[in-house]
Design an enzyme around this catalytic site. Structure first.
Site, PDB file in Angstrom:
ATOM      1  N   CYS A  43      -1.598  28.651  13.977  1.00  0.00           N
ATOM      2  CA  CYS A  43      -2.009  28.516  15.378  1.00  0.00           C
ATOM      3  C   CYS A  43      -0.795  28.473  16.303  1.00  0.00           C
ATOM      4  O   CYS A  43       0.011  27.540  16.226  1.00  0.00           O
ATOM      5  CB  CYS A  43      -2.854  27.250  15.488  1.00  0.00           C
ATOM      6  SG  CYS A  43      -3.094  26.630  17.154  1.00  0.00           S
ATOM      7  N   CYS A  91      -0.542  25.430  18.593  1.00  0.00           N
ATOM      8  CA  CYS A  91      -0.244  24.252  17.757  1.00  0.00           C
ATOM      9  C   CYS A  91       1.262  24.144  17.527  1.00  0.00           C
ATOM     10  O   CYS A  91       1.830  23.052  17.557  1.00  0.00           O
ATOM     11  CB  CYS A  91      -0.958  24.340  16.410  1.00  0.00           C
ATOM     12  SG  CYS A  91      -2.759  24.398  16.526  1.00  0.00           S
TER      13      CYS A  91
END
Length: 103
Positions: free
Chosen positions: A29, A32
């Protein structure tokens, strides 16, 4: 305080006491990865908050329990109860403000 990497088995124990910021994330991600250094700074600067990370790919039970559909999702726990939530990348200032509401 060091950032704690939790699992389905340890998540409840790690989030049941005090003010905890739980980061639901995954290695693939992009946002993230962007928020990881922000959480490191927050962990160093805000002593009364514990930061817990949970890899949603490896711990789907806990992610499902809290209805995490998008990542990163950040849940704020106070003594084991979810008191706030934000989804997506957040700058440090926004996270500090979020946590200050629950001290």
């Amino acid at each position: 305080m060091a950032i704690v990497n939790a699992s389905d088995q340890t998540f409840n124990t790690e989030t049941n006491e005090g003010l905890v910021l739980a980061d639901f994330w995954a290695p693939w991600c992009g946002p993230c990865k962007m928020i990881a250094p922000v959480l490191e700074e927050l962990d160093q600067e805000v002593e009364e908050v514990k930061v817990v990370k949970l890899d949603v790919d490896e711990n789907q039970e806990t992610a499902g329990k809290y209805g995490v559909m998008s990542i990163p999702t950040l849940l704020v726990f106070k003594d084991g109860q979810v008191v706030d939530q934000v989804v997506g990348f957040q700058p440090k200032e926004a996270l500090v403000e979020l946590l200050n509401k629950h001290k």
